[in-house]
Design a protein around this motif. Structure first.
Motif, PDB file in Angstrom:
ATOM      1  N   ILE A 150     -31.820  10.781   8.328  1.00 41.30           N
ATOM      2  CA  ILE A 150     -30.407  10.379   8.501  1.00 41.30           C
ATOM      3  C   ILE A 150     -30.107  11.358   9.972  1.00 41.30           C
ATOM      4  O   ILE A 150     -29.253  10.771  10.682  1.00 41.30           O
ATOM      5  CB  ILE A 150     -29.726  10.533   7.322  1.00 41.30           C
ATOM      6  CG1 ILE A 150     -30.037   9.270   6.298  1.00 41.30           C
ATOM      7  CG2 ILE A 150     -28.136  10.507   7.701  1.00 41.30           C
ATOM      8  CD1 ILE A 150     -29.485   9.905   4.813  1.00 41.30           C
ATOM      9  N   ALA A 151     -30.382  12.721   9.555  1.00 45.02           N
ATOM     10  CA  ALA A 151     -29.994  13.588  10.742  1.00 45.02           C
ATOM     11  C   ALA A 151     -30.442  13.068  11.915  1.00 45.02           C
ATOM     12  O   ALA A 151     -29.441  13.376  12.938  1.00 45.02           O
ATOM     13  CB  ALA A 151     -30.343  14.963  10.426  1.00 45.02           C
ATOM     14  N   SER A 204     -22.944   3.106   6.963  1.00 46.48           N
ATOM     15  CA  SER A 204     -23.626   1.951   6.845  1.00 46.48           C
ATOM     16  C   SER A 204     -24.652   2.045   5.667  1.00 46.48           C
ATOM     17  O   SER A 204     -24.634   0.990   4.820  1.00 46.48           O
ATOM     18  CB  SER A 204     -24.766   1.657   7.987  1.00 46.48           C
ATOM     19  OG  SER A 204     -23.513   1.419   9.384  1.00 46.48           O
ATOM     20  N   LEU A 205     -25.236   3.116   5.389  1.00 42.68           N
ATOM     21  CA  LEU A 205     -26.233   3.422   4.554  1.00 42.68           C
ATOM     22  C   LEU A 205     -25.664   3.564   3.218  1.00 42.68           C
ATOM     23  O   LEU A 205     -25.960   2.926   2.249  1.00 42.68           O
ATOM     24  CB  LEU A 205     -26.986   4.583   4.528  1.00 42.68           C
ATOM     25  CG  LEU A 205     -27.986   4.366   5.819  1.00 42.68           C
ATOM     26  CD1 LEU A 205     -28.382   5.985   5.999  1.00 42.68           C
ATOM     27  CD2 LEU A 205     -29.048   3.676   5.749  1.00 42.68           C
ATOM     28  N   ILE A 206     -24.419   4.139   2.979  1.00 45.33           N
ATOM     29  CA  ILE A 206     -23.607   4.235   1.682  1.00 45.33           C
ATOM     30  C   ILE A 206     -23.361   2.730   1.387  1.00 45.33           C
ATOM     31  O   ILE A 206     -23.168   2.348   0.327  1.00 45.33           O
ATOM     32  CB  ILE A 206     -22.418   5.359   1.861  1.00 45.33           C
ATOM     33  CG1 ILE A 206     -22.088   5.550   0.384  1.00 45.33           C
ATOM     34  CG2 ILE A 206     -21.422   4.687   2.627  1.00 45.33           C
ATOM     35  CD1 ILE A 206     -21.178   6.688   0.444  1.00 45.33           C
ATOM     36  N   PHE A 260     -30.884  -1.327   7.585  1.00 43.50           N
ATOM     37  CA  PHE A 260     -32.202  -1.743   7.115  1.00 43.50           C
ATOM     38  C   PHE A 260     -33.550  -1.123   7.835  1.00 43.50           C
ATOM     39  O   PHE A 260     -34.527  -0.842   7.423  1.00 43.50           O
ATOM     40  CB  PHE A 260     -32.398  -3.142   6.938  1.00 43.50           C
ATOM     41  CG  PHE A 260     -31.227  -3.903   6.057  1.00 43.50           C
ATOM     42  CD1 PHE A 260     -31.391  -3.817   4.954  1.00 43.50           C
ATOM     43  CD2 PHE A 260     -30.198  -4.564   6.973  1.00 43.50           C
ATOM     44  CE1 PHE A 260     -30.378  -4.453   4.042  1.00 43.50           C
ATOM     45  CE2 PHE A 260     -29.187  -5.486   6.250  1.00 43.50           C
ATOM     46  CZ  PHE A 260     -29.285  -5.384   4.823  1.00 43.50           C
ATOM     47  N   ASP A 261     -33.537  -0.978   9.084  1.00 44.61           N
ATOM     48  CA  ASP A 261     -34.536  -0.351   9.940  1.00 44.61           C
ATOM     49  C   ASP A 261     -34.544   1.310   9.678  1.00 44.61           C
ATOM     50  O   ASP A 261     -35.565   1.498   9.818  1.00 44.61           O
ATOM     51  CB  ASP A 261     -34.087  -0.688  11.476  1.00 44.61           C
ATOM     52  CG  ASP A 261     -32.912  -0.165  11.923  1.00 44.61           C
ATOM     53  OD1 ASP A 261     -31.873   0.140  11.208  1.00 44.61           O
ATOM     54  OD2 ASP A 261     -32.489   0.128  13.222  1.00 44.61           O
ATOM     55  N   VAL A 262     -33.538   1.588   9.259  1.00 42.87           N
ATOM     56  CA  VAL A 262     -33.444   3.350   8.970  1.00 42.87           C
ATOM     57  C   VAL A 262     -34.003   3.395   7.601  1.00 42.87           C
ATOM     58  O   VAL A 262     -34.801   4.268   7.336  1.00 42.87           O
ATOM     59  CB  VAL A 262     -32.029   3.955   9.000  1.00 42.87           C
ATOM     60  CG1 VAL A 262     -32.069   5.139   8.603  1.00 42.87           C
ATOM     61  CG2 VAL A 262     -31.645   3.719  10.448  1.00 42.87           C
ATOM     62  N   VAL A 263     -33.616   2.600   6.709  1.00 40.64           N
ATOM     63  CA  VAL A 263     -34.379   2.548   5.319  1.00 40.64           C
ATOM     64  C   VAL A 263     -35.956   2.035   5.434  1.00 40.64           C
ATOM     65  O   VAL A 263     -36.714   2.795   4.817  1.00 40.64           O
ATOM     66  CB  VAL A 263     -33.586   1.453   4.389  1.00 40.64           C
ATOM     67  CG1 VAL A 263     -34.569   1.375   3.030  1.00 40.64           C
ATOM     68  CG2 VAL A 263     -32.032   1.852   4.031  1.00 40.64           C
ATOM     69  N   GLU A 290     -26.859  11.745   0.740  1.00 43.89           N
ATOM     70  CA  GLU A 290     -26.903  12.736   2.120  1.00 43.89           C
ATOM     71  C   GLU A 290     -25.961  12.413   3.231  1.00 43.89           C
ATOM     72  O   GLU A 290     -25.633  13.158   4.096  1.00 43.89           O
ATOM     73  CB  GLU A 290     -28.549  12.566   2.376  1.00 43.89           C
ATOM     74  CG  GLU A 290     -29.549  13.360   1.627  1.00 43.89           C
ATOM     75  CD  GLU A 290     -29.334  14.882   1.254  1.00 43.89           C
ATOM     76  OE1 GLU A 290     -29.271  15.590   2.594  1.00 43.89           O
ATOM     77  OE2 GLU A 290     -29.381  15.353   0.299  1.00 43.89           O
ATOM     78  N   SER A 291     -25.846  11.117   3.210  1.00 44.95           N
ATOM     79  CA  SER A 291     -24.795  10.613   4.375  1.00 44.95           C
ATOM     80  C   SER A 291     -23.381  11.086   3.966  1.00 44.95           C
ATOM     81  O   SER A 291     -22.833  11.499   5.077  1.00 44.95           O
ATOM     82  CB  SER A 291     -24.742   9.101   4.314  1.00 44.95           C
ATOM     83  OG  SER A 291     -25.916   8.460   4.735  1.00 44.95           O
TER      84      SER A 291
END
Length: 687
Positions: free
Chosen positions: A390-391, A403-405, A445-448, A475-476
């Motif tokens: 994420i960082a 977006s992740l949350i 989705f790509d980050v996941v 974490e976000s």
């Protein structure tokens, strides 16, 4: 999936997590990374929480804290002596030439100590706080993560004369630098170059390099190794006889990021300090090859940096019964006013909340078979790995946290928190990604995928995609300046998706308050406190024009704007989103602090500046006194919001999880295992 150049810091981080967290033994005196596992298990999270909050207003603080750890260890070892104030018997190292009016971050260390004392009184040393803060600072800036050997104790004295003589100077030649590193037992080539790489982030005052600009080595001329264009820029910033406390970036390219650009700067003669440029410009030096290697291979730099940081952190630590555990980092205990003195310091709201929930949630409350310690043995670095992804992503995509949350929210509202939102369409799976609430809207989705690949490389078949979403959400929030909490873990992944349920249950941006209450009740959440607290996640992120365009021109088919919209805000939005315009244009959900997690969302509602109808309904629905009262409270009391948000996030994360032998641990978050060609099909990155 190929890993692009921007992800190289994470490759290094992952390698080091395996290397130092794996088979290599810790033989560093009596230090151990598990030292506080029983006595203060949340110490790293507490320190990270304070640091994240400080970074929100001071992007320099990470580099400043790392420097404190350096300057501590070079004087009598890593014993927290740099933190001691002047007394009748102590000559503070803060007034030594290398630190005076230069070393900073002491107030943040105070906050860390106060927070840790509140959780674990008399347990964690100030020396260890500095070591942990340095690692967290590097990691949060995009650099590597490592397990920090702990167990240091604090000195009873300071050594100003030692600080004046032992600390490396910005004016030092390579020979002098080598002698200072050798004097404390560090390697004069690899350790010297790797640790100097910490100057890849942070600032320096004109006073530390102005002689290079005008009178290098008493010559009356600039340093001939300085790039002439860079020299001109620095002379403009730092004129002769100008203000010597003006600061400039140590790395002019990526000043707040921990990367390998420092070494590329040396190759182009753009090292800011003489002590930096000497590593590359000293004829015949053995450090030149190392600079060239680190410049072209960031992974090699990260690997060496971690080795050297651990080695430096082991310089003459006080352990066992040596020294003490200070109650206040600024003074030895005999000079403290008592164990409660430090606790009277002002704690940031963030840490009050974080500590409150570290014990509330980590204690007697039970959530099915979920527990924050679920991966402690099988994948102990899961949170660090996800945080690192994420960082790094945030550097190029400030929206990714929100977006992740949102993915976590939309996952939990459909058949529970089971990772079903991540499944792609197949002959037997009707993907939730194409549900109205997600189609051309849900992202990340790509980050996941990257998170999952990293974890599969370290802990194959262990961490579920559902748990990845939960951790990524927490974490976000933390990385955006919000509260942290111990995350109950142990979810497993679904074998199917449910697009119909996604269309039916996920709250919509045009929902009335009555409809919102109904959707929250259906999934088992509270329809007032949970509703308002979780809606507060709209304090960061973006929304497309199409999600609120009706409010601007044709609210409820009236042909008029939503009458609850502030007229000035309405005009701003109409300019951004004209009738017949591009519906995918983005607007900030919070126009005041769009990337910060705070309570401004609620103040916006009070000013009729909620972006979505579903937001403004919380404050503008007549008769909704219970909801309006919560908005008013959260607007004036950020701590109350953070407390409620954490409780509601944990409650939402407990919606119908699959545990035990239910479901599976997917190898690829996009597909159930039965649809994969084999386990190796997911491990296609270059890691």
């Amino acid at each position: 999936m190929m890993v692009d150049k921007a992800m190289h810091p994470l490759v290094a981080s992952l390698f080091l997590v395996i290397w130092f967290g794996g088979s290599l033994p810790y033989a560093y005196a009596q230090l151990s990374p598990t030292f506080y596992d029983e006595s203060c298990p949340n110490v790293n999270n507490i320190i990270r929480g304070v640091l994240v909050q400080a970074l929100y207003t001071d992007p320099r603080i990470g580099a400043s804290l790392t420097r404190l750890h350096f300057h501590d260890c070079f004087v009598n070892g890593c014993d927290g002596s740099i933190l001691l104030d002047n007394t009748d018997t102590i000559e503070s190292e803060k007034e030594a030439a290398p630190n005076n009016n230069s070393a900073r971050g002491f107030d943040v260390v105070d906050d860390m100590k106060a927070a840790v004392e509140n959780a674990c009184p008399g347990i964690v040393s100030c020396a260890d706080i500095l070591a942990i803060a340095a690692e967290e600072a590097v990691c949060l800036a995009g650099g590597p993560s490592w397990t920090v050997p702990l167990g240091r104790r604090d000195s009873l004295i300071a050594n100003r004369s030692g600080a004046n003589s032992a600390l490396p100077s910005p004016f030092a030649s390579l020979d002098v630098l080598k002698s200072k590193f050798a004097a404390v037992g560090l390697d004069t080539s690899s350790d010297l170059v790797a640790l100097s790489g910490a100057h890849t982030f942070g600032r320096a005052q004109c006073s530390s390099f102005n002689l290079r600009l005008y009178n290098f080595s008493g010559s009356g001329n600039p340093d001939p190794t300085l790039n002439t264009t860079y020299l001109a820029e620095l002379q403009q910033l730092c004129p002769q006889a100008g203000n010597e406390s003006v600061v400039t970036n140590l790395d002019p390219t990526t000043p707040d990021t921990f990367d390998g650009n420092y070494f590329s700067n040396l190759q182009t003669n753009e090292g800011l300090l003489r002590s930096d440029q000497e590593l590359f410009s000293t004829t015949g030096a053995d450090t030149i090859d190392i600079v060239n290697n680190f410049s072209s291979n960031q992974t090699a730099f990260f690997e060496s940096f971690v080795v050297s940081m651990i080695r430096m952190g082991n310089i003459s630590p006080l352990t066992g019964t040596d020294g003490e555990i200070r109650l206040n980092c600024r003074r030895v205990n005999d000079n403290s006013t008592g164990s409660n003195a430090l606790l009277k310091m002002k704690l940031s709201k963030l840490m009050v909340v974080a500590l409150f929930y570290a014990f509330l949630v980590g204690g007697p409350l039970a959530y099915g078979q979920l527990t924050p310690t679920f991966y402690d043995e099988t994948c102990p670095y899961v949170i660090s790995i996800i945080r690192g992804v994420i960082a790094e992503t945030l550097i190029l995509d400030p929206r990714i946290g929100a977006s992740l949350i949102r993915l976590h929210f939309h996952d939990c509202f459909v058949n529970g928190c089971d990772g079903s939102i991540l499944l792609d369409k197949t002959a037997t799976i009707d993907t939730e990604k194409e549900a109205f609430a997600n189609n051309n809207s849900a992202r990340g989705f790509d980050v996941v995928d990257i998170m999952k690949e990293r974890l599969e490389g370290v802990c194959p078949g262990t961490v579920s995609c559902a748990d990845i979403l939960v951790i990524a959400a927490e974490e976000s929030v933390v990385l955006a300046g919000g509260p942290w909490w111990p995350i109950p873990l142990g979810r497993r992944d679904s074998l199917t998706a449910n697009r119909t349920a996604a269309n039916a249950f996920i709250p919509g941006p045009r929902d009335t308050l009555e409809r919102l209450r109904s959707r929250f009740t259906v999934v088992g959440l509270n329809n007032n406190t949970d509703l308002v607290a979780l809606s507060g996640a709209h304090t960061f992120g973006r929304a497309q024009c199409r999600t609120f365009i009706d409010r601007l021109y044709n609210f409820n088919s009236t042909g008029l704007p939503d009458p609850t919209l502030d007229t000035t805000y309405l005009a701003t939005l109409q300019q951004l989103c004209p009738q017949g315009g591009n519906g995918t244009v983005l607007a900030d959900l919070d126009p005041t602090t769009p990337d910060g997690f705070d309570n401004n969302y609620f103040s916006n509602l009070q000013a009729n500046k909620g972006l979505l109808q579903s937001d403004q309904e919380l404050f503008s629905t007549p008769g909704a006194d219970d909801i309006i009262e919560l908005v008013d409270i959260f607007s004036t009391d950020e701590t109350a919001f953070f407390e409620s948000f954490v409780e509601s996030m944990i409650r939402m994360g407990n919606l119908s999880p699959l545990t035990g032998t239910e479901g599976e641990i997917r190898l690829n978050c996009r597909a159930v295992n039965a649809d994969l060609a084999g386990k190796d099909s997911v491990l296609v990155s270059s890691v």
